[in-house]
Write an enzyme that holds these catalytic residues in place. Sequence first.
Site, PDB file in Angstrom:
ATOM      1  N   GLY A 144     -10.416  -3.411  -8.262  1.00 54.86           N
ATOM      2  CA  GLY A 144      -9.857  -4.804  -8.168  1.00 54.86           C
ATOM      3  C   GLY A 144     -10.105  -5.405  -9.370  1.00 54.86           C
ATOM      4  N   ASP A 145     -10.903  -5.710 -10.427  1.00 55.62           N
ATOM      5  CA  ASP A 145     -11.544  -6.390 -11.381  1.00 55.62           C
ATOM      6  C   ASP A 145     -11.320  -5.510 -13.219  1.00 55.62           C
ATOM      7  OD1 ASP A 145     -11.866  -8.847 -12.435  1.00 55.62           O
ATOM      8  OD2 ASP A 145     -13.511  -9.240 -12.588  1.00 55.62           O
TER       9      ASP A 145
END
Lengths: 158, 158
Positions: free
Chosen positions: A18-19
């Site tokens: 995700g990040d």
Amino acid sequence: MKNLTDTDKAYIAGFLDGDGSIISQIVKSKDYRFGFYIRLSITFIQKTDKNWFLNNLKDQLKFGTLRDRNDGFSEYVIVSSGPVEFLLIQLLPYLKIKRRLALHVLKIIESKRNINNNKLLFIEACSLVDETISMTYSKKRSITKEVVVKYLDSNNIQ
Amino acid sequence: MKNLTDTDKAYIAGFLDGDGSIISQIVKSKDYRFGFYIRLSITFIQKTDKNWFLNNLKDQLKFGTLRDRNDGFSEYVIVSSGPVEFLLIQLLPYLKIKRRLALHVLKIIESKRNINNNKLLFIEACSLVDETISMTYSKKRSITKEVVVKYLDSNNIQ
């Protein structure tokens, strides 16, 4: 790192998907025989008010460096082949979005290991780094295999 | 959703912590007794070339809607108390960054359930929504509890 459970690994894989970033790049440095080296890293960036999270992650993984930048963000970076390879292998069963990139970076690490001052093998590894450009949203890179080859030629490095 | 394993839940929690949003907001709508309703959602946004990932996630969770926007991004949104509550409870053991927010949203869902057309309880629930502003990086909101109270007063809604 020894005691990561399967759910720890799955969580970190989800967070990385995700990040996080898996980065491979060619870096200029006169300290190296060929004038460049291949740098591999895994990076997590969060607003500094959430650096407790990065700090816990670092405690869990036992390697890498965490620093608060002066733009309100904190950065947790794991550099160099050993730790990057170790972590990616742990996360591989759970990675989804970055699975293909992770496999490719593991391939780069394997290639790096076999270079042994062989110029052609170094160029080949640089070529693998270039291939990650299409797998990420990274901006145009200034140092590619082409740049390395030109430098080696013009400096007559064998 | 029944068959999510612990590592599935941990992965989704990691991904939500990294790149997802848990959103609560007060929305204006004349269809509702008090002129507003509280909307709860969990949202995941990815570049459209990665919508396969969101599609797989939707297959796994069995609810929500996925759409390709016209700005190059795709959006997977799970709306309404039931599914949001169900998913947050599954992820709660693994959430880190958004754990506090998730607990707060579960509290909002509980409050909503008890409103039963009671104006004061509705206002109280709106107040809980306002509290999430400080827990997220959301921009200033136009509709807060204050706005709702003014509307109810000026329209003499009991």
